[in-house]
Design a protein around this motif. Sequence first.
Motif, PDB file in Angstrom:
ATOM      1  N   PRO A   1      44.254 -16.921 -16.249  1.00 15.10           N
ATOM      2  CA  PRO A   1      44.594 -15.998 -17.336  1.00 15.10           C
ATOM      3  C   PRO A   1      43.815 -16.302 -18.609  1.00 15.10           C
ATOM      4  CG  PRO A   1      46.279 -17.674 -17.168  1.00 15.10           C
ATOM      5  CD  PRO A   1      45.305 -17.941 -16.039  1.00 15.10           C
ATOM      6  N   ILE A   2      42.519 -16.037 -18.571  1.00 12.39           N
ATOM      7  CA  ILE A   2      41.676 -16.292 -19.728  1.00 12.39           C
ATOM      8  C   ILE A   2      41.264 -14.957 -20.332  1.00 12.39           C
ATOM      9  CG2 ILE A   2      39.538 -17.348 -20.532  1.00 12.39           C
ATOM     10  CD1 ILE A   2      39.628 -19.167 -18.143  1.00 12.39           C
ATOM     11  N   SER A   3      41.458 -14.810 -21.630  1.00 11.93           N
ATOM     12  CA  SER A   3      40.988 -13.629 -22.338  1.00 11.93           C
ATOM     13  C   SER A   3      39.496 -13.783 -22.595  1.00 11.93           C
ATOM     14  CB  SER A   3      41.730 -13.471 -23.669  1.00 11.93           C
ATOM     15  OG  SER A   3      41.045 -12.580 -24.513  1.00 11.93           O
ATOM     16  N   PRO A   4      38.654 -12.910 -22.046  1.00 12.33           N
ATOM     17  CA  PRO A   4      37.211 -13.068 -22.272  1.00 12.33           C
ATOM     18  C   PRO A   4      36.841 -13.109 -23.746  1.00 12.33           C
ATOM     19  CG  PRO A   4      37.623 -11.484 -20.527  1.00 12.33           C
ATOM     20  CD  PRO A   4      38.956 -11.809 -21.122  1.00 12.33           C
ATOM     21  N   PHE A   5      37.432 -12.229 -24.559  1.00  8.53           N
ATOM     22  CA  PHE A   5      37.080 -12.189 -25.973  1.00  8.53           C
ATOM     23  C   PHE A   5      37.393 -13.517 -26.652  1.00  8.53           C
ATOM     24  CE2 PHE A   5      38.424 -11.622 -30.384  1.00  8.53           C
ATOM     25  CZ  PHE A   5      37.248 -11.121 -30.930  1.00  8.53           C
TER      26      PHE A   5
ATOM     27  N   ALA B   1      43.574 -23.072 -17.340  1.00  8.16           N
ATOM     28  CA  ALA B   1      42.539 -22.285 -17.991  1.00  8.16           C
ATOM     29  C   ALA B   1      42.119 -22.929 -19.306  1.00  8.16           C
ATOM     30  CB  ALA B   1      43.043 -20.861 -18.230  1.00  8.16           C
ATOM     31  N   ALA B   2      43.119 -23.382 -20.086  1.00  9.11           N
ATOM     32  CA  ALA B   2      42.807 -24.038 -21.359  1.00  9.11           C
ATOM     33  C   ALA B   2      42.004 -25.308 -21.137  1.00  9.11           C
ATOM     34  CB  ALA B   2      44.100 -24.347 -22.110  1.00  9.11           C
ATOM     35  N   LEU B   3      42.365 -26.092 -20.114  1.00  7.38           N
ATOM     36  CA  LEU B   3      41.634 -27.314 -19.823  1.00  7.38           C
ATOM     37  C   LEU B   3      40.190 -27.015 -19.454  1.00  7.38           C
ATOM     38  CD1 LEU B   3      41.400 -30.349 -19.191  1.00  7.38           C
ATOM     39  CD2 LEU B   3      42.272 -29.848 -16.894  1.00  7.38           C
TER      40      LEU B   3
ATOM     41  N   ILE C   1      31.446 -20.307 -19.273  1.00  4.62           N
ATOM     42  CA  ILE C   1      32.731 -19.613 -19.407  1.00  4.62           C
ATOM     43  C   ILE C   1      32.738 -18.358 -18.549  1.00  4.62           C
ATOM     44  CG2 ILE C   1      34.207 -18.368 -21.044  1.00  4.62           C
ATOM     45  CD1 ILE C   1      33.429 -20.413 -23.128  1.00  4.62           C
ATOM     46  N   GLY C   2      31.590 -17.686 -18.479  1.00  2.00           N
ATOM     47  CA  GLY C   2      31.523 -16.514 -17.626  1.00  2.00           C
ATOM     48  C   GLY C   2      31.838 -16.811 -16.179  1.00  2.00           C
ATOM     49  N   LEU C   3      31.441 -17.996 -15.702  1.00  2.00           N
ATOM     50  CA  LEU C   3      31.752 -18.381 -14.327  1.00  2.00           C
ATOM     51  C   LEU C   3      33.260 -18.572 -14.133  1.00  2.00           C
ATOM     52  CD1 LEU C   3      28.885 -20.944 -13.644  1.00  2.00           C
ATOM     53  CD2 LEU C   3      29.084 -18.608 -12.775  1.00  2.00           C
ATOM     54  N   LEU C   4      33.974 -18.913 -15.209  1.00  2.00           N
ATOM     55  CA  LEU C   4      35.417 -19.121 -15.105  1.00  2.00           C
ATOM     56  C   LEU C   4      36.188 -17.815 -15.129  1.00  2.00           C
ATOM     57  CD1 LEU C   4      35.905 -22.138 -17.536  1.00  2.00           C
ATOM     58  CD2 LEU C   4      35.749 -22.209 -15.054  1.00  2.00           C
TER      59      LEU C   4
END
Length: 428
Positions: free
Chosen positions: A16-20, A373-375, A423-426
């Motif tokens: 659950p990562i917000s791309p922005f 996700a934060a880690l 980050i894009g890979l995540l």
Amino acid sequence: MNRPLAHGVGSSHDLPISPFHAYAGAFAALFVSFLALGLLWSASRFRGADGGRPLPAAVRRAADAPALRTGLRGLGLLAGAAVCLFLLAGPDDPDRNPAPGAVHVLFWVGLVPASLLLGPVWRLLNPLRALHTGLCRALRRDPATGPVPLPDRLGHWPAAAGLLAYTWLELASPEPASAGALLAFLTGYALVQLAGAGLCGRGWFDRCDAFEVYSALLGRLAPVGRRADGRLVLRNPFDGLDATPAAPGLVATVCVMLGSTAYDGFSDAPSWIDTVQTSPLGRTPTATLGLLGAVALVGVLHSVCAGVVRLISGPVPHPFTAFVHALLPIAAGYLIAHYCTLLLTEGPRTLLLAAGSRPADGPAPPLGPGALAALQVTAVVTGHVLGVVAAHDRAVRLFPAARAVAGQLPILVLMIVFTLGGIGLLIA
């Protein structure tokens, strides 16, 4: 039927990562760090191989005790023999044989935190060193030397090739977890390393053994290390980074570290999975081209960056390797982000298999999706910020004051590209 061991934490879109917020936070962290360093950091502060505070004498004596070193070498030899025995006599099924997990998880992934915390630990555990020493003693030869001097120009090139061979086995080969494939790789690798050490002496392992070099490069960030005078010290990890020797093949080795991890993350993307499955070349050739392309892309980006730095700042000693040490924290951040859950879930499962148990699955991830996700994002961004700091300190040492900040702009752009890509890979 063999199944490859799972990599990472599953599909990246499950996180659950917000791309922005991820992209904006990463860009802000790098840009603010760059501005702060440019304004407040005008002189080099890192001491390289001369930095660090000596540990207490009792600790140094215990760490350098021959009994401890012999015990660790014996432990590595025993573990290596156990893996080979499981590969030879165990079932050819990673669900029932602990050897694939021991190689791909406990060894390959576990070497990352062990090296980041303790330094180049594989140098102490490497069973091939023990075999080489034993063979030399049987032949009444000095293991430190060989009939052929180790050429300086060889550098880390064999290590880069060895890392690429292993990552191909892990990420692109038809059956990376099969007993036959693992046994063939380990046998071939051992023969090459023992032949090299037999010709050039045990210094071969320091510079040419892929896993020793991998552990040593990550160990540059460890809080403990050795000064130039050989003393074991508690140090600023940036001093360890700053002391990274500019050996031939160093850039290639770091490019394999970064590119292979990036490819591993990208290989989970549905678009790439469809490409591999429908490619007229077949799965393995397509995956191989993808892996080589990822490594080559990192190398091209680094080469362009080094060239632009030279154009802006003028002649730089060893321009191609002057800032490659700043990529090591980035590689460490990628590795932590991508493999942390794999180690914590598949690692215990592998140990249970080795103990004779038959676990259906590993333990549940220790972190929930949000915390994980934060880690992951924190690991990637922190690695890049540390890289910016390392590059800035090197720049103010190499460049005139008027050009130091401008000379870092290409490096900052490279860091931003790598950050956004990581980050894009995540989140892709």
